[in-house]
Write an enzyme that holds these catalytic residues in place. Structure first.
Site, PDB file in Angstrom:
ATOM      1  N   GLY A  69     -25.261  -6.636 -16.020  1.00  0.00           N
ATOM      2  CA  GLY A  69     -26.482  -6.308 -16.745  1.00  0.00           C
ATOM      3  C   GLY A  69     -26.350  -5.092 -17.631  1.00  0.00           C
ATOM      4  N   ARG A 355      -9.323 -13.829   1.393  1.00  0.00           N
ATOM      5  CA  ARG A 355     -10.300 -13.278   2.324  1.00  0.00           C
ATOM      6  C   ARG A 355     -10.775 -14.296   3.354  1.00  0.00           C
ATOM      7  NH1 ARG A 355     -13.990  -9.735  -1.954  1.00  0.00           N
ATOM      8  NH2 ARG A 355     -12.447  -8.067  -2.221  1.00  0.00           N
ATOM      9  N   GLU A 454     -22.808 -11.959 -10.439  1.00  0.00           N
ATOM     10  CA  GLU A 454     -22.943 -12.602  -9.133  1.00  0.00           C
ATOM     11  C   GLU A 454     -24.193 -13.463  -9.035  1.00  0.00           C
ATOM     12  OE1 GLU A 454     -22.711 -11.397  -4.352  1.00  0.00           O
ATOM     13  OE2 GLU A 454     -22.857  -9.817  -5.875  1.00  0.00           O
TER      14      GLU A 454
END
Length: 666
Positions: A69, A355, A454
């Protein structure tokens, strides 16, 4: 990508049958045809331009001031658009991007170890377990090289080698060094760079910032997104803000699990309000479990602390071979009695497996009774991350230089010195790969609503590789959105609307009625008690391992929790003042609805992929087993109404540049 979806795609019968309604297939109509290496160049050229005089007449609302943003607001402001930038924090500098530690990926090949745009593209698609959109990922890899140059020009203090060249380190899921970093503060330094660019445009008059404001509703008028309803969190005033286009850059929804590595304020409300207005929510069950977090220590905790994945470069992960050794001082356990299980199971990647794999194996060894640390429930939930070999090899001073602030943070939180005693870590919810559906231009299915970072689903598939979040946020904000949003804005200036427009009146009224409802229930339970209960349900049944039986149980439990929430919630205070309980009430109400959709999405997806392990779908040796024949699609969910079922739209994932195959890191 030319991915049209066939009506025959998917199972004849879903595990989630009865919980959703099948919808029409969708496709990404914006990605150009042709070789994948030419798509982004072609799209940038084909996107229409807006002349400078017209830019001054066009207005853009951007919700969120993190890397995506903040970068977008700075870039669009510099281009001459009139930008309104919103954040609920007291400063854009406090956006959650500041918490990212380990680094940012870029295919610069500074180490001359075989890296390239194509290899970054391949690693990202493979790491996401072949559930990301091919064209978007290739574009991300292309733009990665520009991000580093941009940030260096802004003065971001990346780590440098002795000769002055930018340094790199490795991260999970790759065998090259492509991660640029600033000790363990990379997110903070990158955010300060974006913030400086943003403030430059504030001073120039092209950007107006609204801090301590929370978006509570999206305005869709005459088929186009035209603004937001926001609440001033200090005064309680409900404000209407109108524009020609809206950009959501509001981050992820990991706090649906209550305990996560996210800041406590991180929430889903901006994107969920858009979802309820018709924006598709894509792959909501795709959440990332980070393997390197400080373990839970008790019921008193409200969040978890991330220890950077970069620690896996030099730290070795192990547990005792025998359960009876788990209570011993780790320094007293001889080498032959230690199980370096990642190095044993995955010799090619070792401690640098992705991960999802590192997280699942940590859970497995703890479930076997070989975890370390205090008992949490029936098990010890911790494994060792040991730097003794690194200190012996490199010297303590070199380790301090690379990881010193992370070691200090661990010591302050745990009271243990990681230079002397191995760290204890355990997986925790960190990032979400799901988010609002967007096309190649980052535009949702709602006209005039763009989604970046995200908050959208587009780049990471079923698992995000480490150091790719910062890469996506800055790529979207600095390079992608400014080149695609102009194609939409070329149709402007649009017809002006004001606060008397029926759509604006309806949006404002719905916000006011909802706030009034929260304050009038006058029950006996706090917002936090509902949030904690929801988080327990989500972690237990929609976390690292899922099953059909557990997900059905979770859906029933969430529906019952929702009924109690709306009948037994207690929110003190008033609407016309600072009221954090009221803020939380709106966020938790949205989390509850999101939680139900996440479980339905997970129930429908009867396959193991990325970090999403379905007990019914595994190989003989317990590894995740994908089902490409039935689930190689993006699940884009449409809001079905208060009493209706969500509607599932499928976007087929067609791989032309990469062959789909089972992942192997052995």
């Amino acid at each position: 990508m030319t991915d049209t979806l066939s009506p025959e795609s998917g199972l004849e019968r879903s595990d989630a049958a009865g919980y959703f309604t099948p919808g029409e297939p969708i496709r990404d109509a914006k990605a150009p045809a042709g070789p994948i290496s030419e798509k982004w160049t072609k799209r940038r050229f084909e996107a229409r331009l807006v002349n400078p005089a017209n830019r001054r007449k066009l207005s853009v609302i951007i919700v969120g001031t993190g890397l995506a943003g903040g970068a977008a607001a700075a870039t669009l402001g510099e281009a001459g658009y009139q930008v309104k930038s919103f954040c609920y924090q007291d400063s854009p500098r406090r956006a959650h991007s500041i918490a990212a530690q380990g680094g940012i990926n870029a295919a610069k090949n500074y180490k001359a170890d075989g890296d390239s745009v194509e290899r970054l593209f391949y690693d990202t698609v493979k790491g996401g377990d072949y559930r990301s959109r091919e064209a978007n990922v290739y574009r991300l890899a292309e733009e990665s090289v520009n991000i580093i140059d941009q940030c260096v020009a802004q003065g971001v203090p990346f780590a440098r080698e002795y000769g002055g060249l930018l340094d790199n380190r490795s991260f999970g899921g790759v065998q090259v060094s492509r991660t640029f970093y600033a000790r363990g503060q990379t997110g903070q330094q990158l955010l300060l760079g974006a913030y400086q660019a943003l403030e430059r445009q504030v001073a120039a008059g092209t950007v107006t910032t609204y801090t301590k404001h929370e978006m509570l509703e999206l305005i869709v008028a005459d088929g186009r997104t035209r603004g937001i309803i926001a609440r001033n969190l200090v005064t309680g005033e409900i404000e209407t803000h109108l524009a020609d286009v809206v950009v959501l850059a509001s981050g992820g929804y990991g706090n649906v699990f209550f305990l996560s590595t996210n800041a406590m304020g991180s929430n889903v409300t901006a994107t969920w309000r858009a979802h309820r207005k018709g924006a598709y929510m894509a792959n909501p069950c795709y959440t990332q479990i980070h393997p390197t977090c400080i373990p839970v220590s008790g019921e008193h905790q409200s969040k978890l602390t991330l220890m950077s994945e970069s620690l896996r470069n030099d730290g070795r992960i192990w547990v005792p071979k025998r359960a009876e050794d788990c209570t011993k001082d780790p320094r007293e356990i001889p080498e032959e009695d230690r199980d370096y299980y990642l190095e044993r199971i995955y010799p090619s990647f070792g401690n640098l497996v992705p991960r999802d794999i590192a997280s699942r194996q940590a859970k497995n060894v703890c479930d076997e009774g070989r975890g370390v640390g205090p008992m949490v429930g029936d098990f010890r939930r911790g494994v060792y991350l040991d730097f003794s070999d690194a200190i012996e090899r490199m010297g303590r001073a070199a380790v301090e230089e690379k990881y010193g602030n992370l070691f200090d943070m661990y010591a302050r939180i745990t009271g243990e010195d990681p230079y002397e005693v191995p760290m204890r870590i355990y997986p925790a919810v960190h990032y979400v790969m799901g988010g609002l559906w967007v096309d190649y231009d980052l535009e949702s299915n709602l006209k005039g609503l763009f989604v970046t970072g995200e908050a959208n689903f587009s780049d990471h598939g079923a698992n995000r590789l480490g150091a790719s979040a910062l890469m996506q946020g800055l790529a979207d904000g600095y390079f992608v959105l400014p080149n695609t949003i102009r194609d939409y804005l070329a149709d402007g200036p649009f017809e002006k609307i004001d606060e008397s427009h029926p759509a604006v009146v309806e949006a404002r009224r719905s916000v006011e009625e909802r706030i009034e409802k929260f304050l009038s229930i006058n029950g006996t339970r706090s917002v936090d008690s509902f949030h904690r209960e929801l988080g327990h349900i989500m972690w237990e049944y929609c976390g690292m391992e899922r099953s059909e039986e557990g997900l059905r149980k979770a859906i029933d439990m969430i529906r019952e929790l929702k009924r109690e929430f709306w009948s037994n919630l207690r929110v003190l205070g008033t609407a016309d003042s600072l009221n954090q309980s009221l803020e939380k009430a709106g966020r938790v109400a949205d989390f509850i609805e999101l939680g139900e959709l996440m479980c339905i999405d997970a129930l429908n997806r009867r396959e193991s992929c990325g970090g999403h392990f379905r007990a019914e779908s595994q190989t003989e040796d317990g590894e995740a087993l994908r089902d490409d024949a039935n689930f190689a699609y993006v699940a884009a969910w449409e809001w079905g109404g208060e009493d209706g079922q969500p509607v599932l739209h499928k976007e087929d994932l067609v791989y032309e540049a990469i062959e789909m195959k089972q992942r192997s890191y052995k």
